[in-house]
Design a protein around this motif. Structure first.
Motif, PDB file in Angstrom:
ATOM      1  N   VAL A 149       0.863  -1.184   0.000  1.00  0.00           N
ATOM      2  CA  VAL A 149       0.000   0.000   0.000  1.00  0.00           C
ATOM      3  C   VAL A 149       0.900   1.235   0.000  1.00  0.00           C
ATOM      4  CG1 VAL A 149      -1.925   1.174   1.111  1.00  0.00           C
ATOM      5  CG2 VAL A 149      -1.643  -1.299   1.414  1.00  0.00           C
ATOM      6  N   LEU A 150       0.654   2.166  -0.941  1.00  0.00           N
ATOM      7  CA  LEU A 150       1.470   3.361  -1.072  1.00  0.00           C
ATOM      8  C   LEU A 150       0.616   4.613  -0.874  1.00  0.00           C
ATOM      9  CD1 LEU A 150       3.451   2.420  -4.327  1.00  0.00           C
ATOM     10  CD2 LEU A 150       4.174   2.077  -1.954  1.00  0.00           C
ATOM     11  N   GLY A 151       1.200   5.632  -0.257  1.00  0.00           N
ATOM     12  CA  GLY A 151       0.499   6.900  -0.070  1.00  0.00           C
ATOM     13  C   GLY A 151       1.483   8.041   0.086  1.00  0.00           C
ATOM     14  N   GLN A 152       1.001   9.263  -0.127  1.00  0.00           N
ATOM     15  CA  GLN A 152       1.852  10.440   0.013  1.00  0.00           C
ATOM     16  C   GLN A 152       1.044  11.623   0.534  1.00  0.00           C
ATOM     17  OE1 GLN A 152       3.496  11.569  -3.817  1.00  0.00           O
ATOM     18  NE2 GLN A 152       1.520  11.475  -4.858  1.00  0.00           N
ATOM     19  N   HIS A 153       1.774  12.624   1.068  1.00  0.00           N
ATOM     20  CA  HIS A 153       1.120  13.805   1.635  1.00  0.00           C
ATOM     21  C   HIS A 153       1.930  15.038   1.278  1.00  0.00           C
ATOM     22  CE1 HIS A 153      -1.068  16.440   4.274  1.00  0.00           C
ATOM     23  NE2 HIS A 153      -1.772  15.453   4.774  1.00  0.00           N
ATOM     24  N   VAL A 154       1.256  16.048   0.713  1.00  0.00           N
ATOM     25  CA  VAL A 154       1.934  17.283   0.361  1.00  0.00           C
ATOM     26  C   VAL A 154       2.270  18.082   1.616  1.00  0.00           C
ATOM     27  CG1 VAL A 154      -0.158  18.700   0.097  1.00  0.00           C
ATOM     28  CG2 VAL A 154       1.884  19.224  -1.264  1.00  0.00           C
ATOM     29  N   SER A 155       3.399  18.791   1.566  1.00  0.00           N
ATOM     30  CA  SER A 155       3.849  19.609   2.694  1.00  0.00           C
ATOM     31  C   SER A 155       4.359  20.940   2.164  1.00  0.00           C
ATOM     32  CB  SER A 155       4.971  18.881   3.445  1.00  0.00           C
ATOM     33  OG  SER A 155       6.197  19.031   2.741  1.00  0.00           O
ATOM     34  N   PRO A 156       4.639  21.913   3.043  1.00  0.00           N
ATOM     35  CA  PRO A 156       5.129  23.214   2.575  1.00  0.00           C
ATOM     36  C   PRO A 156       6.621  23.236   2.253  1.00  0.00           C
ATOM     37  CG  PRO A 156       4.771  23.264   4.937  1.00  0.00           C
ATOM     38  CD  PRO A 156       4.294  21.933   4.478  1.00  0.00           C
ATOM     39  N   LEU A 157       7.273  22.097   2.139  1.00  0.00           N
ATOM     40  CA  LEU A 157       8.679  22.011   1.771  1.00  0.00           C
ATOM     41  C   LEU A 157       8.858  22.329   0.284  1.00  0.00           C
ATOM     42  CD1 LEU A 157       9.456  18.751   3.743  1.00  0.00           C
ATOM     43  CD2 LEU A 157      10.381  21.019   4.258  1.00  0.00           C
ATOM     44  N   PRO A 158      10.104  22.514  -0.164  1.00  0.00           N
ATOM     45  CA  PRO A 158      10.331  22.774  -1.597  1.00  0.00           C
ATOM     46  C   PRO A 158       9.711  21.690  -2.469  1.00  0.00           C
ATOM     47  CG  PRO A 158      12.331  23.212  -0.353  1.00  0.00           C
ATOM     48  CD  PRO A 158      11.360  22.605   0.612  1.00  0.00           C
ATOM     49  N   ALA A 159       9.070  22.093  -3.552  1.00  0.00           N
ATOM     50  CA  ALA A 159       8.315  21.173  -4.404  1.00  0.00           C
ATOM     51  C   ALA A 159       9.195  20.027  -4.892  1.00  0.00           C
ATOM     52  CB  ALA A 159       7.726  21.923  -5.586  1.00  0.00           C
ATOM     53  N   GLY A 160       8.676  18.809  -4.723  1.00  0.00           N
ATOM     54  CA  GLY A 160       9.365  17.612  -5.179  1.00  0.00           C
ATOM     55  C   GLY A 160      10.233  16.947  -4.145  1.00  0.00           C
ATOM     56  N   LEU A 161      10.632  17.664  -3.102  1.00  0.00           N
ATOM     57  CA  LEU A 161      11.459  17.062  -2.064  1.00  0.00           C
ATOM     58  C   LEU A 161      10.644  16.035  -1.289  1.00  0.00           C
ATOM     59  CD1 LEU A 161      14.081  16.945  -0.385  1.00  0.00           C
ATOM     60  CD2 LEU A 161      13.145  18.790   1.025  1.00  0.00           C
ATOM     61  N   ILE A 162      11.181  14.825  -1.149  1.00  0.00           N
ATOM     62  CA  ILE A 162      10.472  13.734  -0.489  1.00  0.00           C
ATOM     63  C   ILE A 162      11.138  13.431   0.844  1.00  0.00           C
ATOM     64  CG2 ILE A 162       9.975  11.252  -0.613  1.00  0.00           C
ATOM     65  CD1 ILE A 162       9.659  11.659  -3.654  1.00  0.00           C
ATOM     66  N   LEU A 163      10.341  13.355   1.886  1.00  0.00           N
ATOM     67  CA  LEU A 163      10.808  13.025   3.233  1.00  0.00           C
ATOM     68  C   LEU A 163      10.089  11.785   3.716  1.00  0.00           C
ATOM     69  CD1 LEU A 163      10.890  16.464   5.122  1.00  0.00           C
ATOM     70  CD2 LEU A 163      12.789  15.263   4.050  1.00  0.00           C
ATOM     71  N   SER A 164      10.841  10.841   4.270  1.00  0.00           N
ATOM     72  CA  SER A 164      10.225   9.658   4.855  1.00  0.00           C
ATOM     73  C   SER A 164      11.262   8.934   5.699  1.00  0.00           C
ATOM     74  CB  SER A 164       9.677   8.736   3.755  1.00  0.00           C
ATOM     75  OG  SER A 164       8.847   7.734   4.308  1.00  0.00           O
ATOM     76  N   ARG A 165      10.866   7.824   6.267  1.00  0.00           N
ATOM     77  CA  ARG A 165      11.776   6.996   7.054  1.00  0.00           C
ATOM     78  C   ARG A 165      11.123   5.645   7.284  1.00  0.00           C
ATOM     79  NH1 ARG A 165      11.239   6.804  12.750  1.00  0.00           N
ATOM     80  NH2 ARG A 165      13.471   7.141  13.035  1.00  0.00           N
ATOM     81  N   PRO A 166      11.909   4.591   7.452  1.00  0.00           N
ATOM     82  CA  PRO A 166      11.330   3.311   7.847  1.00  0.00           C
ATOM     83  C   PRO A 166      10.917   3.337   9.314  1.00  0.00           C
ATOM     84  CG  PRO A 166      13.726   3.161   7.730  1.00  0.00           C
ATOM     85  CD  PRO A 166      13.355   4.519   7.219  1.00  0.00           C
ATOM     86  N   GLY A 167       9.983   2.477   9.686  1.00  0.00           N
ATOM     87  CA  GLY A 167       9.515   2.427  11.062  1.00  0.00           C
ATOM     88  C   GLY A 167       8.481   3.498  11.337  1.00  0.00           C
ATOM     89  N   THR A 168       8.483   4.005  12.560  1.00  0.00           N
ATOM     90  CA  THR A 168       7.491   5.000  12.953  1.00  0.00           C
ATOM     91  C   THR A 168       7.715   6.305  12.201  1.00  0.00           C
ATOM     92  OG1 THR A 168       7.359   4.032  15.176  1.00  0.00           O
ATOM     93  CG2 THR A 168       6.495   6.257  14.887  1.00  0.00           C
ATOM     94  N   LEU A 169       6.707   6.723  11.455  1.00  0.00           N
ATOM     95  CA  LEU A 169       6.794   7.947  10.663  1.00  0.00           C
ATOM     96  C   LEU A 169       6.003   9.082  11.286  1.00  0.00           C
ATOM     97  CD1 LEU A 169       7.667   9.315   7.949  1.00  0.00           C
ATOM     98  CD2 LEU A 169       5.443   8.583   7.045  1.00  0.00           C
ATOM     99  N   MET A 170       4.783   8.779  11.787  1.00  0.00           N
ATOM    100  CA  MET A 170       3.901   9.807  12.327  1.00  0.00           C
ATOM    101  C   MET A 170       3.247   9.303  13.604  1.00  0.00           C
ATOM    102  SD  MET A 170       2.157  11.059   8.731  1.00  0.00           S
ATOM    103  CE  MET A 170       1.464  12.570   9.396  1.00  0.00           C
ATOM    104  N   ALA A 171       2.835  10.232  14.435  1.00  0.00           N
ATOM    105  CA  ALA A 171       2.307   9.905  15.758  1.00  0.00           C
ATOM    106  C   ALA A 171       0.873   9.399  15.705  1.00  0.00           C
ATOM    107  CB  ALA A 171       2.362  11.149  16.643  1.00  0.00           C
ATOM    108  N   ALA A 172       0.507   8.678  16.747  1.00  0.00           N
ATOM    109  CA  ALA A 172      -0.912   8.436  17.013  1.00  0.00           C
ATOM    110  C   ALA A 172      -1.529   9.731  17.527  1.00  0.00           C
ATOM    111  CB  ALA A 172      -1.078   7.331  18.049  1.00  0.00           C
TER     112      ALA A 172
END
Length: 400
Positions: A149-172
């Motif tokens: 399953v793949l998903g993405q979320h736009v942010s106010p960072l420079p256009a096209g820059l991708i941020l992620s990490r394995p494991g815990t990415l976002m909080a409950a």
């Protein structure tokens, strides 16, 4: 085709719909998918959800997700395609997500690869109910089971820059409503009343000690008071007051600790004030921790990097929340989620870039998601988001 998606985006941005009310958005999505060769479209999945399925012969099944709902925010961007709905705005960029996934669907239809793509257009992400609603409506029984399953979320960072990490990415996340029950009266005679506003105000200050005493643990919880309501006139002591809180945690033990502490402190404030009843404490709009599957995440990020997309690995998870992870959890399938910038890079000065490098955060003068001034640049955000989703999807479809 690029101009078409720009027009679709502007229409969605100008006509936002709140969680669970995405009727016109869902109709637009369904109409756009049906206009593409090969897509089978199912509407009203988990409410207003739309599911598109593209079968292109034997091969893997890949789920792609975009959320559709807007927020109760009065837009202040000044855009010529700003929201036409008073008090409602796409302040979190879900209009980017929808348009980008539609654009990716068009490319996958025009240049299919062996396998099956399932496009999930999800309602009610902002309340944490949308993903589970689709699952409860038989998503796993009615549609092909995913390999990933793949998903993405736009942010106010420079256009096209991708941020992620394995494991815990976002909080409950949990929303909390605390209602204090007091005894109303005249402001000139507070001794005859039990003031629920004082209980609420005192609790908001005292609750900060809960997080202050958790700072030694990794991924400290965040507790924010978003609203305090009591009374209607300065010379009336109200009978009730209400406090609304937002709680973010990264582990079950931390969440349980915070929930127990909030309940305990609220009851103690009421008892100390001599309230006639215990306060009512409600927890609602729960979002699970977003977990990126290790191994699969490194592979997808390497694919994006190889596709000439700028990718940065995050050192720590962020305190924002998502219900995307519910899909992978329910399907017992790997899931990978990333954040992608949507702001014109020319807006970032050398000082801004230096701040981002030193602080690991966006400069404070850039409007963030949920701001009334949040405005991705569609001319840059949409091509980048379409490319990212296509690159990852095609790699997963061709993976042995």
């Amino acid at each position: 085709m690029t101009e078409h998606w720009q027009q679709v985006y502007r229409h969605l941005h100008a006509h936002p719909e709140l969680s669970g009310e995405e009727h016109a958005t869902a109709r637009l999505v369904a109409d756009e998918l049906r206009a593409l060769p090969g897509w089978e479209v199912t509407e009203n999945v988990g409410g207003t959800g739309v599911v598109g399925v593209l079968h292109s012969g034997p091969g893997p099944v890949v789920w792609l997700r975009a959320d559709m709902d807007a927020l109760p925010v009065q837009e202040e961007t000044g855009l010529d395609y700003a929201s036409t709905v008073p008090g409602v705005m796409h302040a979190c960029g879900h209009d980017v997500h929808v348009t980008a996934l539609l654009g990716a669907c068009a490319e996958l239809s025009a240049n299919p690869l062996p396998g099956t793509v399932v496009a999930l257009f999800q309602p009610a992400e902002e309340t944490g109910a949308g993903a589970q609603g689709m699952i409860n409506d038989g998503l796993l029984d009615r549609f092909p089971h995913p390999r990933i399953v793949l998903g993405q979320h736009v942010s106010p960072l420079p256009a096209g820059l991708i941020l992620s990490r394995p494991g815990t990415l976002m909080a409950a996340s949990d929303s909390v409503r605390i209602t204090f029950l007091g005894k109303g009266g005249h402001a000139s005679q507070p001794h005859t009343a039990v003031d629920p506003l004082l209980m609420a105000a005192s609790l908001v200050v005292r609750l900060q000690s809960l997080t202050a005493r958790r700072t030694a643990i990794a991924s400290t919880p965040v507790l924010t008071a978003g609203a305090l309501h009591a009374g209607s006139r300065p010379n009336i002591i109200a009978d009730t007051s209400e406090v609304l809180l937002s709680l973010r945690t990264f582990t079950d033990s931390s969440r349980n600790h915070m929930i127990e502490g909030i309940q305990r402190m609220a009851e103690a404030e009421a008892a100390a004030a001599g309230a006639p009843q215990e306060p009512k404490v409600e927890f609602y709009d729960h979002f699970p921790v977003t977990e990126n599957t290790p191994g699969d995440t490194e592979r997808v990020l390497a694919t994006l990097t190889a596709g000439n997309l700028p990718v940065m690995s995050m050192d720590n998870p962020i305190t924002g929340s998502e219900d995307f992870g519910a899909f992978g959890t329910a399907a017992k399938a790997p899931s990978v989620f990333w954040h992608i910038g949507g702001t014109d890079p020319a807006r970032f000065t050398e000082a801004d870039q230096a701040y981002m490098l030193s602080e690991g955060a966006l400069p404070p003068h850039f409007p963030s998601n949920h701001s009334s001034r949040f405005a991705p640049d569609p001319a840059r955000a949409l091509p980048a988001a379409i490319t990212a989703m296509l690159t990852a999807t095609r790699a997963e479809l061709t993976r042995p």
